[in-house]
Each structure stands twice: as structure tokens, then as C-alpha cells.
Design a protein around this motif. Structure first.
Motif, mmCIF file in Angstrom:
data_model
loop_
_atom_site.group_PDB
_atom_site.id
_atom_site.type_symbol
_atom_site.label_atom_id
_atom_site.label_comp_id
_atom_site.label_asym_id
_atom_site.label_seq_id
_atom_site.Cartn_x
_atom_site.Cartn_y
_atom_site.Cartn_z
ATOM 1 N N UNK A 197 44.908 40.685 41.250
ATOM 2 C CA UNK A 197 44.198 41.907 41.610
ATOM 3 C C UNK A 197 42.860 41.524 42.208
ATOM 4 N N UNK A 198 42.387 42.336 43.141
ATOM 5 C CA UNK A 198 41.104 42.037 43.753
ATOM 6 C C UNK A 198 40.508 43.280 44.395
ATOM 7 N N UNK A 199 39.212 43.226 44.546
ATOM 8 C CA UNK A 199 38.466 44.242 45.279
ATOM 9 C C UNK A 199 37.537 43.482 46.213
ATOM 10 N N UNK A 200 37.593 43.766 47.505
ATOM 11 C CA UNK A 200 36.794 42.997 48.446
ATOM 12 C C UNK A 200 35.531 43.707 48.917
ATOM 13 N N UNK A 201 35.465 45.009 48.740
ATOM 14 C CA UNK A 201 34.263 45.734 49.151
ATOM 15 C C UNK A 201 33.871 46.734 48.074
ATOM 16 N N UNK A 202 32.623 47.131 48.101
ATOM 17 C CA UNK A 202 32.139 48.123 47.132
ATOM 18 C C UNK A 202 32.866 49.451 47.311
ATOM 19 N N UNK A 203 33.236 49.778 48.550
ATOM 20 C CA UNK A 203 33.957 51.033 48.799
ATOM 21 C C UNK A 203 35.309 51.059 48.098
ATOM 22 N N UNK A 204 35.960 49.918 47.975
ATOM 23 C CA UNK A 204 37.279 49.879 47.350
ATOM 24 C C UNK A 204 37.210 50.095 45.852
ATOM 25 N N UNK A 205 36.064 49.856 45.255
ATOM 26 C CA UNK A 205 35.936 50.019 43.804
ATOM 27 C C UNK A 205 36.167 51.475 43.419
ATOM 28 N N UNK A 206 35.650 52.410 44.221
ATOM 29 C CA UNK A 206 35.812 53.841 43.931
ATOM 30 C C UNK A 206 37.244 54.267 44.189
ATOM 31 N N UNK A 207 37.919 54.703 43.132
ATOM 32 C CA UNK A 207 39.258 55.239 43.274
ATOM 33 C C UNK A 207 40.374 54.202 43.193
ATOM 34 N N UNK A 208 40.043 52.935 43.269
ATOM 35 C CA UNK A 208 41.095 51.931 43.173
ATOM 36 C C UNK A 208 40.557 50.702 42.447
ATOM 37 N N UNK A 209 40.225 50.887 41.181
ATOM 38 C CA UNK A 209 39.622 49.837 40.376
ATOM 39 C C UNK A 209 40.624 48.759 39.995
ATOM 40 N N UNK A 210 40.110 47.684 39.458
ATOM 41 C CA UNK A 210 40.981 46.605 38.986
ATOM 42 C C UNK A 210 41.903 47.095 37.878
ATOM 43 N N UNK A 211 41.389 47.963 37.011
ATOM 44 C CA UNK A 211 42.237 48.500 35.940
ATOM 45 C C UNK A 211 43.394 49.316 36.508
ATOM 46 N N UNK A 212 43.141 50.076 37.556
ATOM 47 C CA UNK A 212 44.204 50.858 38.183
ATOM 48 C C UNK A 212 45.244 49.931 38.804
ATOM 49 N N UNK A 213 44.789 48.861 39.433
ATOM 50 C CA UNK A 213 45.718 47.899 40.026
ATOM 51 C C UNK A 213 46.582 47.259 38.936
#
Length: 44
Positions: A12-28
């Protein structure tokens, strides 16, 4: 005779701050776990 489950790794990963909102690591993690359970995979 019991068959062995297919072993899989998850990532799991998030590459931008925008991706954190609504699609967190926990959701992934939750979606991946549901997918693995449905397909009878074993997360290792």
C-alpha cells in the motif's frame, strides 16, 4: 485433501497529500484483505 492457499504479498502507498484524503492506507489495507479473503489467498 486440503489444498494449500496461494501466498501473496501486499503493498500500500500514498504518493501525494491529495491521495491521503478519501483513500488512506487503512482503506487500501481493508480492500486488499477483502480481495484476498474472497480469492482464498494467504497474505504473508
Amino acid at each position: 485433501m486440503m489444498s494449500e492457499k496461494t501466498k501473496v504479498y501486499t503493498y500500500t502507498r500514498v504518493s501525494t497529500a491529495m491521495q491521503i484524503d478519501g483513500y488512506s492506507l487503512d482503506a487500501q489495507k481493508s480492500r486488499v484483505k477483502s480481495f484476498d479473503d474472497f480469492n482464498d489467498f494467504e497474505i504473508v
